[in-house]
Scaffold this active site. Structure first.
Site, short mmCIF file in Angstrom:
data_model
loop_
_atom_site.label_atom_id
_atom_site.label_comp_id
_atom_site.label_asym_id
_atom_site.label_seq_id
_atom_site.Cartn_x
_atom_site.Cartn_y
_atom_site.Cartn_z
N LEU A 9 -43.18 15.35 10.24
CA LEU A 9 -42.40 16.04 11.06
C LEU A 9 -43.24 15.94 12.31
CD1 LEU A 9 -40.00 17.73 12.17
CD2 LEU A 9 -41.31 19.83 11.27
N THR A 16 -44.80 19.11 17.99
CA THR A 16 -45.01 20.28 17.88
C THR A 16 -46.53 20.65 17.83
OG1 THR A 16 -44.55 19.98 15.51
CG2 THR A 16 -43.18 21.34 16.79
N LYS A 44 -54.23 17.76 12.60
CA LYS A 44 -52.78 17.04 12.49
C LYS A 44 -52.80 16.71 10.94
CE LYS A 44 -51.84 15.28 16.92
NZ LYS A 44 -51.59 14.01 17.89
N ALA A 114 -46.32 18.96 6.12
CA ALA A 114 -46.99 20.00 5.52
C ALA A 114 -46.67 21.38 5.98
CB ALA A 114 -48.54 19.92 6.19
N LYS A 144 -52.16 17.05 2.92
CA LYS A 144 -52.48 15.70 2.93
C LYS A 144 -54.07 15.44 3.18
CE LYS A 144 -47.98 15.05 5.23
NZ LYS A 144 -47.27 15.00 6.60
N ASP A 169 -48.15 10.19 11.75
CA ASP A 169 -48.84 10.23 13.17
C ASP A 169 -50.44 10.49 12.64
OD1 ASP A 169 -48.33 13.01 12.65
OD2 ASP A 169 -49.28 13.36 14.51
P1 B16 Z 1 -46.97 25.37 9.55
P2 B16 Z 1 -46.85 17.70 9.54
C1 B16 Z 1 -48.34 19.80 9.94
O1 B16 Z 1 -47.24 19.22 10.20
C2 B16 Z 1 -48.88 19.85 11.59
O2 B16 Z 1 -49.43 18.57 11.85
C3 B16 Z 1 -50.35 20.83 11.36
O3 B16 Z 1 -50.99 20.80 12.41
C4 B16 Z 1 -49.91 22.22 10.83
O4 B16 Z 1 -51.15 22.78 10.41
C5 B16 Z 1 -49.14 21.84 9.49
O5 B16 Z 1 -48.00 21.16 9.54
C6 B16 Z 1 -48.66 23.39 8.79
O6 B16 Z 1 -47.79 23.87 9.55
O7 B16 Z 1 -48.29 26.17 10.08
O8 B16 Z 1 -46.07 25.23 10.28
O9 B16 Z 1 -46.81 25.55 8.21
O10 B16 Z 1 -47.36 16.75 10.64
O11 B16 Z 1 -47.23 17.72 8.21
O12 B16 Z 1 -45.43 17.51 9.87
MG MG Z 2 -47.66 14.84 11.82
#
Ligand code: B16
Ligand code: MG
Length: 216
Positions: A9, A16, A44, A114, A144, A169
């Site tokens: 995402l 984000t 990330k 995540a 991850k 990414d």
């Molecule tokens: P949340 P992804 C990740 O998204 C982010 O890259 C990472 O920076 C963030 O800490 C993690 O999600 C958890 O996010 O606090 O919203 O649960 O790249 O896996 O889509």
């Molecule tokens: Mg990502």
């Protein structure tokens, strides 16, 4: 033969990371820890709890489990304040077209993120219905580069891992895809994502999912 796509995402569908940065920096500053863009890059694809642990290690700070819960909650509140403002215009270039075309061409599509905020974010940008399955931080616990998030995505799509192509990414995400036995397209810096099958800057470069799959 690739029959399904697994999308990260943050950094793939929507940027984000800049909002995570605002929220983590606010927390770090309150705790007297230095936190810049270089540190944010290393978070990330990393789960919320693992991100907090890394920031505390960088700042050589020890907190109790209760204090950690408090700051994770606070950081998320600050993050949600930012996310509240976003709309479809924040979808990264070419993504909506790629998703549309992939569906028409018969590919199955899952999210593998995540984030525990994935569903509200997809709702805000109007893309929730583009996915056949959602695997996010509310479903899986392993961060991850553990492949769990993508393996669960493949399972929900009813596909073998090798029939799925991942878009990522983050270096940790590319590693996760490979650990799960999946091919991966990296979005971003080739220096960071060099082990991906191919690295692109945006979905504008790959407007036709079937042609992409045929080229792998
Ligand atoms: P949340 P992804 C990740 O998204 C982010 O890259 C990472 O920076 C963030 O800490 C993690 O999600 C958890 O996010 O606090 O919203 O649960 O790249 O896996 O889509
Ligand atoms: Mg990502």
């Amino acid at each position: 033969m690739i029959q399904g796509f697994l999308f990260d995402l943050d950094g793939v569908i929507v940027d984000t990371a800049k909002y995570h940065f605002v929220a983590w920096q606010r927390m770090a500053s309150a705790l007297g820890i230095e936190f810049g863009h270089e540190e944010n890059e290393q978070l990330k694809g990393i789960s919320r709890v693992e991100s907090l642990e890394r920031i505390l290690t960088w700042g050589q700070l020890t907190l109790s489990p209760e204090e950690k819960m408090h700051w994770m909650h606070q950081k998320n509140q600050w993050y949600l304040e930012c996310i509240d403002q976003i709309g479809g215009e924040e979808t990264l270039p070419g993504v909506a077209h790629f998703l549309d075309k992939a569906r028409i061409q018969g590919f199955k599509i899952a999210l593998g993120s995540a984030s525990k905020n994935a569903v509200p974010i997809l709702e805000r940008i109007g893309l929730l219905d583009a996915f056949d399955a959602i695997v996010d931080g509310t479903v899986v616990s392993a961060s991850k580069p553990n492949p769990e998030v993508f393996l669960e995505g493949a399972r929900l799509l009813g596909l073998a891992p090798e029939a799925c192509l991942v878009f990522e990414d983050a270096a940790a995400g590319v590693e996760a895809a490979q650990a799960g036995g999946m091919a991966c397209i990296g979005l971003g810096d080739p220096q960071v994502l060099g082990s991906a099958h191919r690295v692109i800057q945006s979905f504008i470069e790959i407007p036709d999912p079937q042609l992409l799959v045929d080229s792998l």
